[in-house]
Design an enzyme around this catalytic site. Structure first.
Site, mmCIF file in Angstrom:
data_model
loop_
_atom_site.group_PDB
_atom_site.id
_atom_site.type_symbol
_atom_site.label_atom_id
_atom_site.label_comp_id
_atom_site.label_asym_id
_atom_site.label_seq_id
_atom_site.Cartn_x
_atom_site.Cartn_y
_atom_site.Cartn_z
ATOM 1 N N TYR A 136 -4.026 7.697 -9.940
ATOM 2 C CA TYR A 136 -3.251 7.913 -11.163
ATOM 3 C C TYR A 136 -3.739 9.123 -11.945
ATOM 4 C CZ TYR A 136 -1.380 3.186 -10.591
ATOM 5 O OH TYR A 136 -0.767 2.069 -10.103
ATOM 6 N N ASP A 157 -4.702 -5.185 2.076
ATOM 7 C CA ASP A 157 -3.555 -5.818 2.745
ATOM 8 C C ASP A 157 -3.826 -7.300 2.999
ATOM 9 O OD1 ASP A 157 -5.509 -4.621 4.277
ATOM 10 O OD2 ASP A 157 -4.205 -4.025 5.920
ATOM 11 N N ASP A 201 -3.142 -2.704 -9.834
ATOM 12 C CA ASP A 201 -1.804 -2.654 -10.438
ATOM 13 C C ASP A 201 -0.847 -3.537 -9.634
ATOM 14 O OD1 ASP A 201 0.351 -1.933 -11.927
ATOM 15 O OD2 ASP A 201 0.290 0.205 -11.449
ATOM 16 N N ASP A 219 0.482 -7.836 -10.377
ATOM 17 C CA ASP A 219 1.898 -8.204 -10.509
ATOM 18 C C ASP A 219 2.248 -9.294 -9.491
ATOM 19 O OD1 ASP A 219 2.403 -6.450 -12.557
ATOM 20 O OD2 ASP A 219 4.274 -5.710 -11.686
#
Ligand code: NAD
Length: 357
Positions: A143, A222, A246, A250
């Site tokens: 980011y 993963d 991030d 979620d």
């Protein structure tokens, strides 16, 4: 009895609607426990761009630094989501805030209230008892690295970077916290492929050596993504990099039933920022259906972490628990068994929480 300065930064969309409920709860706590909370308000995101042209005006940053804690809403506007060429964007305000305030650790407790077992898309028998605390690194990774275009704009790149000290400080926070919980840390990376992940793993292993009482495991991102859904109860504290965190948090929001239930704390060396994990949700803005519980639970985190007010924080969490036990729901967490009278709008849900504090 304490006197504290709290900055309210609602931002955009439902950020405005839910933050006012979080503030009501702080007011109630102040009056019940004899504290004085002084408030100020500031702009960020699209709201700030409209007024000043800047997604994080200097005035907002100055006010943040001068506050004891920030209760934050969300930023975002569909105008920018559909325009990748926009140079000034609401999210820049968020990223700059994190960087300027040195908010390097984002804490996301994922805990399912028993009453919401049925609201999740995961089977109740897999979920019951799941209680995870994520530590997502917040100021490094892809980011914040160099980004750009080359080959006449036909090739794009985003560089991921981590330094040893960045990994070390968040790893320490995660291990310290595990000591107050079930004493397990899972560090998530992609060390089989990424150099930043290899450094991450090396540093976490070194930090772990100083915490022999805490069990540590390393998982590839993963596999961790799969395991979160398959067996969420195996996790206690999870520590991971910015991008992986991030996405995984979620995903984990489904363990808690809805994005509208999840609070977070962003902490570092200065003022802490407390915010729901959801965004500005323009699909429901202005309809009065936004779930304010994530903002209210963010206020609970604020009381605990920034002010050390554990019993006040517990009073808020217990009130949310009671509200759910009594059968009250917002639309996003209602199910076939919810009586229609018990489906509350945003402010009615806030008021109901107040009654149980
Ligand atoms: P979102 O979190 O805003 O919404 C995702 C879905 O969850 C939507 O269907 C929404 O209606 C629902 N939802 C979210 N919060 C809810 C609540 N409190 N109650 C009930 N339902 C809720 O994510 P998105 O739609 O991907 O993004 C919308 C905007 O928010 C974008 O501009 C994005 O950039 C921004 N965003 C901001 C943040 C932040 O400020 N921290 C985080 C994520 C997204």
């Amino acid at each position: 009895m304490a006197t504290k300065k709290i900055l309210i930064v609602p931002g955009d969309g439902i950020g405005q609607e839910v933050t006012s409920e979080g503030k009501k709860v702080l007011d109630k706590i102040a009056s019940k426990y004899g504290h004085t909370f002084n408030y100020d308000e500031a702009l960020i995101g699209h709201a700030a761009i409209e007024k000043t042209g800047n997604p994080l005006p200097d005035e907002t940053l100055t006010k943040m630094r001068a506050s004891d804690a920030v209760l934050f809403g969300a930023v975002g506007h569909p105008k920018y989501d559909n325009d990748p060429t926009a140079k000034v964007r609401p999210e820049q305000g968020l990223l700059k805030m994190r960087k300027e305030l040195g908010l390097y650790a984002n804490l996301r407790p994922i805990k399912l209230f028993d009453e919401l077992l049925e609201a999740s898309s995961i089977k109740p028998e897999i979920l019951r008892g799941a209680d995870i605390l994520f530590f997502r690194e917040l100021t490094g990774d892809i980011y914040f690295g160099e980004k750009g275009r080359k080959n006449n704009g036909d090739t794009a790149y985003d560089n991921a970077e981590y330094s040893r000290f960045e990994v070390e400080r968040i790893a320490r926070k995660a291990f310290d916290s595990a000591r107050t919980r079930r004493k397990k840390v899972c560090s998530v990376d992609k060390a089989n492929v990424l150099e930043t992940s290899r450094l991450w793993r090396e540093v976490v292993q070194k930090v772990a050596a100083g915490y022999p009482d805490v069990e540590v495991e390393h998982q590839f991102v993963d596999a961790a993504a799969m395991m979160l859904i398959k067996d969420p109860r195996r996790f206690d504290v999870v520590v991971t990099a910015n991008l992986f965190g991030d996405i995984l948090t979620d995903e984990a929001s489904q363990i808690a039933g809805s994005m509208g239930m999840l609070a977070s704390a962003s902490i570092g060396d200065g003022t802490g920022v407390y915010e729901p994990i959801h965004g500005s949700a323009h699909d429901i803005t202005g309809k009065g259906v936004a779930n304010p519980l994530a903002s209210i639970l963010s206020a609970a985190l604020l009381l605990d972490i920034s002010f050390g007010m554990k019993k006040e924080s517990d009073a808020v969490i217990n009130a949310v628990d009671k509200v759910l036990k009594e059968g009250y729901r917002t639309k996003d967490i209602a199910d076939a068994r919810t009586a229609s009278d018990n489906v509350l709008n945003t402010s009615a849900m806030g008021e109901t929480v107040l009654k149980f504090i």
